[in-house]
Design a protein around this motif. Sequence first.
Motif, PDB file in Angstrom:
ATOM      1  N   ASP A  17       0.883  -1.169   0.000  1.00 42.96           N
ATOM      2  CA  ASP A  17       0.000   0.000   0.000  1.00 42.96           C
ATOM      3  C   ASP A  17       0.918   1.216   0.000  1.00 42.96           C
ATOM      4  O   ASP A  17       1.273   1.738   1.045  1.00 42.96           O
ATOM      5  N   GLU A  19       0.564   4.146  -2.048  1.00 43.86           N
ATOM      6  CA  GLU A  19      -0.050   5.383  -2.527  1.00 43.86           C
ATOM      7  C   GLU A  19       0.369   5.822  -3.927  1.00 43.86           C
ATOM      8  O   GLU A  19       0.842   6.922  -4.131  1.00 43.86           O
ATOM      9  N   GLU A  49      -3.059  -2.267  -3.063  1.00 42.07           N
ATOM     10  CA  GLU A  49      -4.004  -1.222  -3.395  1.00 42.07           C
ATOM     11  C   GLU A  49      -3.477  -0.532  -4.642  1.00 42.07           C
ATOM     12  O   GLU A  49      -2.296  -0.195  -4.713  1.00 42.07           O
ATOM     13  N   HIS A  51      -3.929   2.648  -7.390  1.00 43.67           N
ATOM     14  CA  HIS A  51      -4.461   4.002  -7.549  1.00 43.67           C
ATOM     15  C   HIS A  51      -4.522   4.328  -9.033  1.00 43.67           C
ATOM     16  O   HIS A  51      -3.487   4.404  -9.696  1.00 43.67           O
ATOM     17  N   ASN A  84     -12.062   0.723  -2.814  1.00 44.94           N
ATOM     18  CA  ASN A  84     -11.743   1.405  -1.578  1.00 44.94           C
ATOM     19  C   ASN A  84     -12.818   2.469  -1.363  1.00 44.94           C
ATOM     20  O   ASN A  84     -13.051   3.310  -2.227  1.00 44.94           O
ATOM     21  N   LEU A  85     -13.485   2.455  -0.246  1.00 41.45           N
ATOM     22  CA  LEU A  85     -14.629   3.329  -0.026  1.00 41.45           C
ATOM     23  C   LEU A  85     -14.268   4.814   0.053  1.00 41.45           C
ATOM     24  O   LEU A  85     -15.127   5.667  -0.112  1.00 41.45           O
ATOM     25  N   TYR A  86     -13.012   5.136   0.281  1.00 39.72           N
ATOM     26  CA  TYR A  86     -12.605   6.539   0.322  1.00 39.72           C
ATOM     27  C   TYR A  86     -12.549   7.151  -1.069  1.00 39.72           C
ATOM     28  O   TYR A  86     -12.715   8.353  -1.237  1.00 39.72           O
ATOM     29  N   SER A  87     -12.286   6.334  -2.078  1.00 40.10           N
ATOM     30  CA  SER A  87     -12.223   6.817  -3.458  1.00 40.10           C
ATOM     31  C   SER A  87     -12.601   5.660  -4.379  1.00 40.10           C
ATOM     32  O   SER A  87     -11.761   5.096  -5.080  1.00 40.10           O
ATOM     33  N   ALA A  88     -13.879   5.315  -4.391  1.00 38.91           N
ATOM     34  CA  ALA A  88     -14.356   4.101  -5.057  1.00 38.91           C
ATOM     35  C   ALA A  88     -14.160   4.099  -6.572  1.00 38.91           C
ATOM     36  O   ALA A  88     -14.194   3.048  -7.194  1.00 38.91           O
ATOM     37  N   GLU A  93      -8.640  -2.461  -4.115  1.00 35.16           N
ATOM     38  CA  GLU A  93      -7.835  -3.442  -3.394  1.00 35.16           C
ATOM     39  C   GLU A  93      -7.898  -4.759  -4.171  1.00 35.16           C
ATOM     40  O   GLU A  93      -8.979  -5.198  -4.554  1.00 35.16           O
TER      41      GLU A  93
END
Length: 108
Positions: A17, A19, A49, A51, A84-88, A93
């Motif tokens: 993870d 970023e 994860e 991005h 990821n619920l913060y930035s779906a 993941e």
Amino acid sequence: MKDLGHQKRQIHILKVDIEGSEFNFFEELFQSSNNNQNDLPYIRQILFEIHLGRAGTEAPGQRTHKLFELFRSNHYAIFHKEANLYSAQNVFEYALLRLNSTFFISSF
């Protein structure tokens, strides 16, 4: 891995993870594994994860496709995915499992 004495070891789960740096990390990891098989550990599962939408030289979809092709060519298959619920829309993941290379051979 060398500094920690992890060469030639089996890693059951590698969680990544970092970023947005996951693309560079996995490209370097698999490039190293192709160049020096003896020093790299055998990684059974990779959890990471990803991005999407980061600025770069390639379109995000192209870079993502290349990353998953890199996993496939190193015998990893996806067994779990979730947003990821913060930035779906941009962060996901994934869980990958390393399989026997014969799994990836088409019988057609």
